[in-house]
Design an enzyme around this catalytic site. Sequence first.
Site, PDB file in Angstrom:
ATOM      1  N   CYS A   1       0.826  -1.208   0.000  1.00  0.00           N
ATOM      2  CA  CYS A   1       0.000   0.000   0.000  1.00  0.00           C
ATOM      3  C   CYS A   1       0.862   1.261   0.000  1.00  0.00           C
ATOM      4  O   CYS A   1       0.545   2.246  -0.673  1.00  0.00           O
ATOM      5  CB  CYS A   1      -0.924   0.007   1.215  1.00  0.00           C
ATOM      6  SG  CYS A   1      -2.299  -1.153   1.133  1.00  0.00           S
TER       7      CYS A   1
ATOM      8  N   CYS B   1      -7.798  -2.635  -4.612  1.00  0.00           N
ATOM      9  CA  CYS B   1      -6.987  -3.437  -5.515  1.00  0.00           C
ATOM     10  C   CYS B   1      -7.544  -4.861  -5.610  1.00  0.00           C
ATOM     11  O   CYS B   1      -8.093  -5.400  -4.646  1.00  0.00           O
ATOM     12  CB  CYS B   1      -5.545  -3.469  -5.034  1.00  0.00           C
ATOM     13  SG  CYS B   1      -4.695  -1.878  -5.167  1.00  0.00           S
TER      14      CYS B   1
ATOM     15  N   CYS C   1      -5.598   1.673   3.974  1.00  0.00           N
ATOM     16  CA  CYS C   1      -4.390   1.565   3.153  1.00  0.00           C
ATOM     17  C   CYS C   1      -3.252   2.423   3.685  1.00  0.00           C
ATOM     18  O   CYS C   1      -2.094   2.202   3.351  1.00  0.00           O
ATOM     19  CB  CYS C   1      -4.699   1.967   1.715  1.00  0.00           C
ATOM     20  SG  CYS C   1      -5.243   3.672   1.528  1.00  0.00           S
TER      21      CYS C   1
END
Length: 241
Positions: A123, A203, A229
């Site tokens: 991240c 994602c 994240c």
Amino acid sequence: MPFEAPARSAAETTADEINARFGPKDACGVIAHALTHHGRIALVSSFGAESVVLLHMAASIDRAVPVLFVNTGMLMAETPAYQARVAERLGLSNLQVVKPDPVALLTRDTDGLLHLADTDGCCALRKTEPLARALAPFDGWITGRKRIHGGQRVALDLAETDGARLKLNPLAHWSSREIATYMAAHDLPRHPLEAKGFTSIGCAPCTSPARPGESPRAGRWRGADKTECGIHFINGKAVRT
């Protein structure tokens, strides 16, 4: 000596003023005020399931508002396609696609599997660091975070600070019903993955559909002690709920 509270920063003072001035549901008022009174402001959008509401509000005020979209290189294919569709529909004229540093990718995630061993590191490489670079020229930014997301977001204010930078959450107090009503009233396009049960879309390797009755963000990093994240901070520290 009597205790003296530390002096408030300019950003903290501004955040306090915004929280006192605007009603909890006056998202458009907060956005318009920020764009006209507080220097260079960017809207950061994931172009996820609910993002189009905030984007529509901002575009209704100023289609040239800088919109930062972080393409991590690991998004589901539907998201960049949806981003292009929404940007065209709303007439966004200052969309900036933010990507990871290609050199850093080659040195820190050569095989694209970093997310399996170190989700925080992935991240940071693909989202946190690129966004930090993109935000450097701005005095403040607008997010789509809401209290209904749960975790530490349940106490979100309309305005807060990110270091010396102003940070705004115009939809902090909005409910899922209000979001859906706004989208229907303005005939806004839905993210195609919503129909497959995705209520929070990140994602591909780290996102799964939310089950009935779960928090909207339950499908993010499922099974891991991670719900953020890392792009959101409180007092300079990454939020981990």
